[in-house]
Each structure stands twice: as structure tokens, then as C-alpha cells.
Design a protein around this motif. Structure first.
Motif, PDB file in Angstrom:
ATOM      1  N   MET A  65     124.934   9.729  34.243  1.00 53.68           N
ATOM      2  CA  MET A  65     125.331  10.367  35.499  1.00 53.68           C
ATOM      3  C   MET A  65     124.848   9.563  36.702  1.00 53.68           C
ATOM      4  O   MET A  65     125.546   9.444  37.708  1.00 53.68           O
ATOM      5  CB  MET A  65     124.787  11.797  35.555  1.00 53.68           C
ATOM      6  N   SER A  66     123.665   8.998  36.590  1.00 50.78           N
ATOM      7  CA  SER A  66     123.143   8.166  37.669  1.00 50.78           C
ATOM      8  C   SER A  66     124.009   6.927  37.872  1.00 50.78           C
ATOM      9  O   SER A  66     124.314   6.537  39.007  1.00 50.78           O
ATOM     10  CB  SER A  66     121.700   7.763  37.362  1.00 50.78           C
ATOM     11  N   ASP A  67     124.433   6.320  36.755  1.00 47.01           N
ATOM     12  CA  ASP A  67     125.318   5.154  36.845  1.00 47.01           C
ATOM     13  C   ASP A  67     126.655   5.531  37.473  1.00 47.01           C
ATOM     14  O   ASP A  67     127.206   4.785  38.293  1.00 47.01           O
ATOM     15  CB  ASP A  67     125.550   4.557  35.456  1.00 47.01           C
ATOM     16  N   LYS A  68     127.183   6.687  37.073  1.00 49.36           N
ATOM     17  CA  LYS A  68     128.457   7.138  37.626  1.00 49.36           C
ATOM     18  C   LYS A  68     128.342   7.400  39.124  1.00 49.36           C
ATOM     19  O   LYS A  68     129.262   7.113  39.895  1.00 49.36           O
ATOM     20  CB  LYS A  68     128.927   8.413  36.915  1.00 49.36           C
ATOM     21  N   LYS A  69     127.211   7.955  39.539  1.00 46.55           N
ATOM     22  CA  LYS A  69     127.001   8.217  40.962  1.00 46.55           C
ATOM     23  C   LYS A  69     126.949   6.911  41.743  1.00 46.55           C
ATOM     24  O   LYS A  69     127.507   6.811  42.852  1.00 46.55           O
ATOM     25  CB  LYS A  69     125.700   9.003  41.154  1.00 46.55           C
ATOM     26  N   ALA A  70     126.306   5.906  41.173  1.00 47.37           N
ATOM     27  CA  ALA A  70     126.252   4.600  41.833  1.00 47.37           C
ATOM     28  C   ALA A  70     127.650   3.993  41.949  1.00 47.37           C
ATOM     29  O   ALA A  70     128.010   3.414  42.986  1.00 47.37           O
ATOM     30  CB  ALA A  70     125.328   3.663  41.059  1.00 47.37           C
TER      31      ALA A  70
END
Length: 264
Positions: A65-70
Motif C-alpha cells: 500500500m505504501s508503494d501504491k501511494k508513492a
């Protein structure tokens, strides 16, 4: 059973971290499965190597999810960069090479042939014609649009969006323009807006526009809404005007009302 995740106890009194209730366990499994299914479907879509169950824990999900947010933030920056450039070119009339005229021979608005041609097949055909290529013919007239409506159309063609207040005011004319000049994304944009703002005050307008522009799903929704709110809509002054202009739609409303009454 006390749960270390959903308990309301103070931290110092919470049960051990390996104590988890059934609801939290099932929720965690559902989240992990959801992410893995998403990854699997996108791998199939783009033809990449699929790694089944690559997210094995909630920790993996959090990192995903953190990667997707980035990625989302990066895409937003790219869109902002592109939109700003296109809008500046329109606003400041940078190297414009065509004029668009609204109804009643109003004040023309400078634009760019390349933008018009890539956004609309109809504009492309017009600009590719020998008449429009000739030097004296440097303007296209859009007689169905006022100056303000034409401004909104161009703004959308350049940046792919419009402020809510402009959409509220001009969604009907923009829908008709999208249909006439074959601008599919503008059609979807207007259809979504009308669907989200459907009310007793605009339902007849939405039904009329959806019929003209062949918005099948929106038309069905508007028709159902009108039938469900018939007492309020049928006795409005707008309905009389609507009935004179659109007798075929009044027939459809009547039939839908009768079918609805039979089901009750």
C-alpha cells in the motif's frame, strides 16, 4: 475471547499479541487475499510473470500500500505538470494556429490544431479537409455553443477536467458537444456528473440529454427516478414544457409508471 487488535482495554492490560479473535483473523485474511487477487489480475492483464501469494502477511500488505501511494503521488505530479503546461498554452495563446468561434459570430478563441485533432475525430476530419488547410480559412464555428460554453469545452480538451461550478452550469451543452464532436471521455465525464447530481429539479433534463446522447444506463436511472418521484415532477411547470418537446419520452415515462404500479 479477548483480542489484542480490537480490544478496548488499555495497552498495558491487553492480551498477548498472538491472541486474535475470529473476526480480526478473517479480516486480515480477506485483506491479504484481496491484494493477492489484485496482483494476480494485473499480472494477467499486462502479461507479466505472476507471483502467487506474494503478500503473505499484513506487513507485506502495508508495504504494498505504501508503494501504491508513492506511485499515486508520482502520477498526480505528472498529471499536474502536463495539465499546467497545456492550460498555460491555452490561456496565454502560445503559438496558437486556429480560431474557434461560438454562436452568433461571437468573439473567437485561439486554440491549437494538434490538440483539437487528438481529442476529437470530428475536429481532426475538419482540420484535415482541404478547405480548412487553406490559409484564409483559419476559424471553425461551433454554432451550438455560447462563448462561455466554448471556453469550458476547450478547457476540458486541454486538461481533461473542469471545476464543479462550471460542470454544474454547462453539463447539458457539454454533453451535446461531446456527442456531436465524438469526444468519448467528455461524454463519460458528463454522464458520471449527471448520475451523481440527479434530483427532482433536473431529472427531466437528464432524461432528455441521456436520450439524445444515448447514455443508456443514465437514461434508465433517470427514468426510474422520475417514476419514483412522479407526484413532485409531474405537476411542475418544467414537465409541461418537457412534454411538448419530448412526447416520446412522456410515453416511456407513462409506460414505466404503469409497469411499476402493476408490480406493487
Amino acid at each position: 475471547m479477548d483480542c489484542s487488535i480490537c480490544t478496548s482495554m488499555p495497552v498495558i492490560l491487553r492480551p498477548p499479541r498472538n491472541t486474535i479473535c475470529e473476526a480480526c483473523y478473517e479480516g486480515a485474511r480477506a485483506i491479504i487475499d484481496l491484494v493477492n487477487n489484485h496482483l494476480h489480475s494485473h499480472d494477467d492483464q499486462f502479461g507479466t510473470d505472476c507471483q502467487p501469494n506474494s503478500c503473505k502477511t499484513l506487513g507485506h500488505v502495508a508495504r504494498w500500500m505504501s508503494d501504491k501511494k508513492a506511485m499515486e503521488n508520482a502520477i498526480k505530479e505528472e498529471l499536474s505538470f502536463l495539465r499546467a503546461g497545456f492550460f498555460t498554452a491555452l490561456r496565454d495563446q502560445i503559438h496558437t494556429d486556429i480560431q474557434l468561434k461560438p454562436a452568433n459570430n461571437g468573439l473567437s478563441i485561439p486554440a491549437h490544431r494538434a490538440i483539437l485533432a487528438t481529442r476529437s475525430q470530428i475536429f481532426k476530419n475538419m482540420l484535415d479537409s482541404d478547405v480548412c488547410k487553406a490559409p484564409p480559412m483559419d476559424a471553425i464555428t461551433l454554432p451550438e455553443l455560447s462563448y462561455e460554453e466554448l471556453e469550458c469545452l476547450l478547457e476540458f480538451l486541454y486538461i481533461g477536467s473542469l471545476p464543479t461550478e462550471k460542470v454544474n452550469k454547462h453539463v447539458n451543452s457539454l454533453s451535446l458537444a461531446a456527442d456531436k464532436y465524438e469526444i468519448p471521455y467528455l461524454s463519460k465525464f458528463c454522464e458520471r456528473h449527471m448520475l451523481g447530481s440527479l434530483s427532482s429539479s433536473n431529472a427531466l433534463d437528464v432524461l432528455e440529454i441521456s436520450d439524445v446522447c444515448s447514455y443508456i444506463s443514465l437514461k434508465e436511472t433517470a427514468l426510474k427516478f422520475i417514476v419514483n418521484n412522479m407526484d413532485e415532477i409531474a405537476f411542475s411547470a418544467r414537465f409541461e414544457e418537457f412534454a411538448i418537446k419530448n412526447p416520446h419520452l412522456c410515453v416511456q415515462i407513462t409506460r414505466a409508471s404503469l409497469m411499476g404500479a402493476k408490480k406493487v
